[in-house]
Motif scaffolding. Structure first.
Motif, PDB file in Angstrom:
ATOM      1  N   UNK A 297       0.843  -1.202   0.000  1.00 32.79           N
ATOM      2  CA  UNK A 297       0.000   0.000   0.000  1.00 32.79           C
ATOM      3  C   UNK A 297       0.873   1.245   0.000  1.00 32.79           C
ATOM      4  N   UNK A 298       1.836   1.306   0.907  1.00 30.13           N
ATOM      5  CA  UNK A 298       2.604   2.543   1.074  1.00 30.13           C
ATOM      6  C   UNK A 298       3.487   2.862  -0.127  1.00 30.13           C
ATOM      7  N   UNK A 299       4.139   1.856  -0.704  1.00 25.83           N
ATOM      8  CA  UNK A 299       4.998   2.133  -1.859  1.00 25.83           C
ATOM      9  C   UNK A 299       4.181   2.690  -3.028  1.00 25.83           C
ATOM     10  N   UNK A 300       3.066   2.039  -3.413  1.00 24.61           N
ATOM     11  CA  UNK A 300       2.240   2.633  -4.473  1.00 24.61           C
ATOM     12  C   UNK A 300       1.675   3.997  -4.091  1.00 24.61           C
ATOM     13  N   UNK A 301       1.178   4.119  -2.889  1.00 23.86           N
ATOM     14  CA  UNK A 301       0.522   5.360  -2.479  1.00 23.86           C
ATOM     15  C   UNK A 301       1.466   6.552  -2.574  1.00 23.86           C
ATOM     16  N   UNK A 302       2.645   6.437  -1.991  1.00 29.42           N
ATOM     17  CA  UNK A 302       3.550   7.587  -1.967  1.00 29.42           C
ATOM     18  C   UNK A 302       4.168   7.874  -3.334  1.00 29.42           C
ATOM     19  N   UNK A 303       4.337   6.858  -4.165  1.00 33.75           N
ATOM     20  CA  UNK A 303       4.822   7.113  -5.523  1.00 33.75           C
ATOM     21  C   UNK A 303       3.754   7.838  -6.342  1.00 33.75           C
ATOM     22  N   UNK A 304       2.509   7.463  -6.168  1.00 36.25           N
ATOM     23  CA  UNK A 304       1.415   8.135  -6.875  1.00 36.25           C
ATOM     24  C   UNK A 304       1.270   9.584  -6.425  1.00 36.25           C
ATOM     25  N   UNK A 305       1.335   9.791  -5.117  1.00 37.98           N
ATOM     26  CA  UNK A 305       1.232  11.148  -4.582  1.00 37.98           C
ATOM     27  C   UNK A 305       2.373  12.017  -5.110  1.00 37.98           C
ATOM     28  N   UNK A 306       3.579  11.440  -5.145  1.00 32.23           N
ATOM     29  CA  UNK A 306       4.744  12.181  -5.650  1.00 32.23           C
ATOM     30  C   UNK A 306       4.552  12.584  -7.104  1.00 32.23           C
ATOM     31  N   UNK A 307       3.819  11.765  -7.851  1.00 32.91           N
ATOM     32  CA  UNK A 307       3.569  12.043  -9.265  1.00 32.91           C
ATOM     33  C   UNK A 307       2.381  12.997  -9.465  1.00 32.91           C
ATOM     34  N   UNK A 308       1.818  13.473  -8.380  1.00 34.55           N
ATOM     35  CA  UNK A 308       0.716  14.416  -8.480  1.00 34.55           C
ATOM     36  C   UNK A 308      -0.631  13.765  -8.755  1.00 34.55           C
TER      37      UNK A 308
END
Length: 249
Positions: A52-63
């Motif tokens: 969950x955390x790896x996808x979530x924070x990568x998506x957030x970083x990508x806007x």
């Protein structure tokens, strides 16, 4: 012009059109399990936090905006073994009241409108083996989103979601596609071969998919059209980066 419109609409229905939906809708749905029992062992399970955390924070970083859903909605169970190894993404989660709130108040799948999303990511954790497969809401969301030009992704045990998704043409979404999934070897290494209801590599191969093996616990991400799969927790970040590439095309 009218005929051209009809042809374009047909291609999109078949999942062959351009990714129009993804281009205009920068929001991704991450689905985690609601199931917390490891078969009949008396042990607890749930979703694997790094998936969950790896996808979530990568998506957030990508806007990209992210919603968290689960089959039942409400508080989603975390497999506490997720904390066995140090992980900077998990450390960030423990300080992130916003993401914690989303995990405590996950959206029930029945309330999800696929038109709101460019992609869905099914996170793993052993619990997914019991409530992702043969789930009518998983099947509905995935089918509709894929046929609108969206991306369907699954990581580790989250690939259980792919076992029963059928498209409008009657074929399984996985049919004819290459995929990665948590392997028999990896199940044996965590002593779950006699516990899980089925083997992912076998079930998805029976549905017409072509299993691409990777080394146990090492990154292995497979992209086939708009289907993105990752073998294990080590694959979560790279699978998400591939999803981001696809929805930003």
């Amino acid at each position: 012009m009218r005929m051209l419109f009809k042809i374009s609409a047909l291609l999109l229905t078949l999942g062959l059109g351009t990714n129009t939906l993804a281009k205009t809708n920068q929001r991704v749905l991450i689905v985690v399990t609601s199931h917390d029992k490891l078969g009949n062992t008396g042990k607890k399970t749930g979703f694997w936090l790094p998936e969950l955390t790896h996808p979530y924070y990568e998506l957030i970083k990508a806007g990209i905006k992210v919603d968290i859903a689960s089959p039942q909605g409400g508080s989603a169970p975390i497999d506490m073994n997720s904390f066995a190894e140090k992980d900077s993404y998990n450390d960030r989660f423990l300080k992130d009241a916003s993401l914690m709130a989303k995990v405590i108040r996950t959206i029930p799948l029945a309330k999800i409108n696929p038109k709101d999303y460019a992609a869905v990511i099914y996170s793993g954790g052993s619990g997914a083996m019991w409530d992702f497969a043969n789930n009518k809401e998983v099947n509905r969301i995935s089918k509709e989103l894929y046929e609108m030009g969206g991306v369907v992704s699954a990581i580790c045990h989250g690939t259980a979601a792919l076992s029963d998704i059928k498209l409008s043409n009657g074929k399984y979404l996985i049919d004819g596609k290459k995929f990665a999934a948590f392997t028999r070897e990896e199940e044996a290494l965590i002593e779950q071969l006699d516990i899980i209801p089925f083997l992912l590599e076998e079930k998805l191969s029976q549905r017409g998919g072509k299993h691409i093996y990777g080394k146990a616990w090492s990154e292995n991400v497979i992209v086939d059209e708009r289907l993105v799969t990752g073998q294990n927790p080590a694959s979560a970040k790279e699978a998400t980066l591939k999803v981001i590439e696809l929805i930003k095309k």
